[in-house]
Design an enzyme around this catalytic site. Structure first.
Site, mmCIF file in Angstrom:
data_model
loop_
_atom_site.group_PDB
_atom_site.id
_atom_site.type_symbol
_atom_site.label_atom_id
_atom_site.label_comp_id
_atom_site.label_asym_id
_atom_site.label_seq_id
_atom_site.Cartn_x
_atom_site.Cartn_y
_atom_site.Cartn_z
ATOM 1 N N SER A 139 27.946 25.491 113.104
ATOM 2 C CA SER A 139 28.038 26.698 113.912
ATOM 3 C C SER A 139 26.630 27.251 114.116
ATOM 4 C CB SER A 139 28.925 27.711 113.165
ATOM 5 O OG SER A 139 28.925 28.960 113.802
ATOM 6 N N LYS A 165 29.251 24.140 117.451
ATOM 7 C CA LYS A 165 29.866 25.400 117.899
ATOM 8 C C LYS A 165 28.751 26.379 118.217
ATOM 9 C CE LYS A 165 32.109 29.081 115.301
ATOM 10 N NZ LYS A 165 33.178 29.406 114.324
ATOM 11 N N LYS A 167 27.703 30.322 119.244
ATOM 12 C CA LYS A 167 28.098 31.712 119.343
ATOM 13 C C LYS A 167 27.740 32.197 120.747
ATOM 14 C CE LYS A 167 29.519 32.436 115.114
ATOM 15 N NZ LYS A 167 30.869 32.941 114.794
ATOM 16 N N ASP A 192 32.313 30.440 120.266
ATOM 17 C CA ASP A 192 32.953 31.503 119.489
ATOM 18 C C ASP A 192 32.353 32.836 119.931
ATOM 19 O OD1 ASP A 192 34.059 33.205 117.615
ATOM 20 O OD2 ASP A 192 33.296 32.146 115.857
ATOM 21 N N GLU A 217 36.794 30.336 120.934
ATOM 22 C CA GLU A 217 37.289 31.044 119.755
ATOM 23 C C GLU A 217 37.141 32.554 119.938
ATOM 24 O OE1 GLU A 217 35.515 29.337 116.236
ATOM 25 O OE2 GLU A 217 35.956 31.078 115.001
ATOM 26 N N ASP A 242 40.681 33.460 115.458
ATOM 27 C CA ASP A 242 40.074 33.596 114.123
ATOM 28 C C ASP A 242 40.444 34.992 113.610
ATOM 29 O OD1 ASP A 242 38.306 34.077 111.993
ATOM 30 O OD2 ASP A 242 36.537 33.319 112.979
ATOM 31 N N LYS A 266 40.778 30.567 107.695
ATOM 32 C CA LYS A 266 39.791 30.874 106.661
ATOM 33 C C LYS A 266 40.568 31.489 105.509
ATOM 34 C CE LYS A 266 36.050 32.052 109.876
ATOM 35 N NZ LYS A 266 35.274 33.158 110.490
ATOM 36 N N GLY A 294 34.437 28.928 108.484
ATOM 37 C CA GLY A 294 33.542 29.256 107.375
ATOM 38 C C GLY A 294 33.010 30.664 107.525
HETATM 39 O O1 OSB Z 1 33.389 33.775 113.361
HETATM 40 O O2 OSB Z 1 33.480 31.855 112.499
HETATM 41 C C1 OSB Z 1 32.974 32.981 112.528
HETATM 42 C C2 OSB Z 1 30.081 33.216 110.016
HETATM 43 C C3 OSB Z 1 30.245 34.512 109.573
HETATM 44 C C4 OSB Z 1 31.242 35.291 110.126
HETATM 45 C C5 OSB Z 1 32.089 34.766 111.093
HETATM 46 C C6 OSB Z 1 31.955 33.463 111.538
HETATM 47 C C7 OSB Z 1 30.906 32.680 111.005
HETATM 48 C C8 OSB Z 1 30.616 31.313 111.426
HETATM 49 C C9 OSB Z 1 29.862 30.440 110.425
HETATM 50 O O3 OSB Z 1 30.817 30.889 112.539
HETATM 51 C C10 OSB Z 1 30.606 29.215 110.050
HETATM 52 C C11 OSB Z 1 30.028 28.568 108.812
HETATM 53 O O4 OSB Z 1 30.203 29.095 107.693
HETATM 54 O O5 OSB Z 1 29.411 27.515 108.959
HETATM 55 MG MG MG Z 2 34.968 32.757 114.414
#
Ligand code: OSB
Ligand code: MG
Length: 372
Positions: A139, A165, A167, A192, A217, A242, A266, A294
């Site tokens: 990510s 992925k 953001k 995401d 996402e 999520d 999660k 994660g």
């Molecule tokens: O939205 O998936 C999320 C990290 C912190 C808070 C929210 C998210 C995330 C990630 C990181 O996308 C995923 C990872 O731990 O590799």
């Molecule tokens: Mg997410």
């Protein structure tokens, strides 16, 4: 004979670790990660859990401080010195407390680890895992410039990550994807938004369909299901939820409404592994793919997530990257590494199957307290 456990002692420990690189999402930028570590002691064994709440109420209303308060005042007193015949019995003790899933999950996951260690089996085995390796993914946060992002994508692909992925947020979406697809036309790619859009952005969001994404996402609010359903009717790209799925009941509502075609599970968000498995089973029976998200966990939380992702319904790449993608030095040994085939190996030793490094934990500790 059925095993019964009495938790003899518990320890709460707030640690803080510096990320190897800052992580920016639509709700902000993180350079350090707090982690509230729960240790449960029984019969000479110790079970470890990690609370994924951040320092502020952005991803969720919980923070590391509210989690400490709820664990200390309400959750630990309900389970210390109780005879518990398994994680379901522990969950029943926690269920009367509403919400505060991240606080509950930290305790519940520590109990699963303890239970598996006292039984002498791996956590993955105890959860019903069927895979020896789980598919990895990485990510990537929002960057200052598009070239900076392109450079990191190239580096992550080089390292062997099979899925990227990104953001996104308003102003960092379609023009970024144009460039990414121009340079990497065939990679497995998903985005995401962490709730950064509304239904008023429908024309823009429809533009996502031309990039061949695995999914988008959480485009809309954390508590929305109805507008997501309206968007899914208009989009070819599958929506993955999520933040909007804090429980099995929310998953049921999302499926009934058609709010998504994929769920990111999660354990921290849903109150622990018992709930995570319930959502996995519900989705699997109905043919909805899930994957494990994660929260920038240390090796303790990651070990739990890897064990969970070994269940058969986790059929899409997970946000489970190598330890070194997050930390210069993880607090566990052996660290998680990316295999040649783009997977992470599921530990085989009892419980979470990795050893917690006490000196590293001590060095990162801000606050610690023991409960008898
Ligand atoms: O939205 O998936 C999320 C990290 C912190 C808070 C929210 C998210 C995330 C990630 C990181 O996308 C995923 C990872 O731990 O590799
Ligand atoms: Mg997410």
């Amino acid at each position: 004979m059925r095993l019964k456990i009495e938790i003899e002692r518990a320890e709460l420990r707030l640690i803080e670790l510096r990320l190897v690189q800052p992580f920016e999402t639509s709700f902000g930028r993180e350079e350090e990660r707090p982690a509230l570590i729960v240790a449960l002691y029984s019969d000479g064994a110790v079970g470890w859990g990690e609370c994924v709440a951040s320092s502020g109420p952005w991803y969720s209303y919980e923070t590391a401080t509210t989690a400490w308060h709820v664990l200390e005042e309400f959750l630990l007193p309900r389970v210390l010195h109780q005879e518990l015949d398994g994680p379901q019995a522990l969950w029943a003790q926690l269920a009367p407390v509403r919400g505060h899933n991240m606080a509950k999950a930290a305790l519940e996951m520590a109990f699963w680890d303890l239970w598996a260690k006292l039984k002498g089996v791996s956590l993955a085995h105890l959860l019903g895992g069927t895979k020896e390796r789980v598919e990895s993914g990485v990510s990537l946060g929002i960057k200052r410039t598009i070239p900076e992002l392109l450079e990191e994508i190239a580096r992550r692909l080089e390292e062997g990550y099979p899925r990227i992925k990104l953001k996104i947020k308003p102003g960092w979406d379609l023009k970024v994807l144009e460039q990414v697809r121009a340079h990497f036309p065939d990679i497995k790619l998903q985005v995401d938004a962490n709730a950064a859009y509304t239904l008023a952005d429908l024309p823009l969001l429809k533009g996502l369909d031309r990039f061949g994404l695995l999914m988008v996402e959480q485009p809309f609010a954390y508590d929305d299901l109805v507008d997501h359903a309206a968007l899914q009717r208009e989009l070819e790209t599958p929506i993955c939820l999520d933040e909007s799925i804090p429980s099995l009941n929310a998953a049921k509502a999302a499926l009934a409404l058609g709010s998504c075609r994929i769920i990111n599970i999660k354990p921290g968000r849903v109150g622990g592994l018992t709930q995570a498995i319930a959502i996995h089973d519900y989705c699997r029976e109905r043919g909805l793919p899930v994957w494990c998200g994660g929260m920038l966990e240390t090796g303790i939380g990651r070990a739990h997530n890897v064990a969970l992702a070994s269940l058969p319904g986790f059929s899409l790449p997970n946000d489970l990257s190598a330890s070194r993608r997050y930390w210069e030095h993880d607090i566990i040994e052996p660290e998680f590494e990316l295999n040649e085939d783009g997977t992470i190996s599921v530990p085989k030793r009892p419980g979470i199957g990795v050893e917690v490094l006490k000196e590293r934990l001590e060095a990162a500790t801000l606050r610690v307290r023991s409960y008898k």
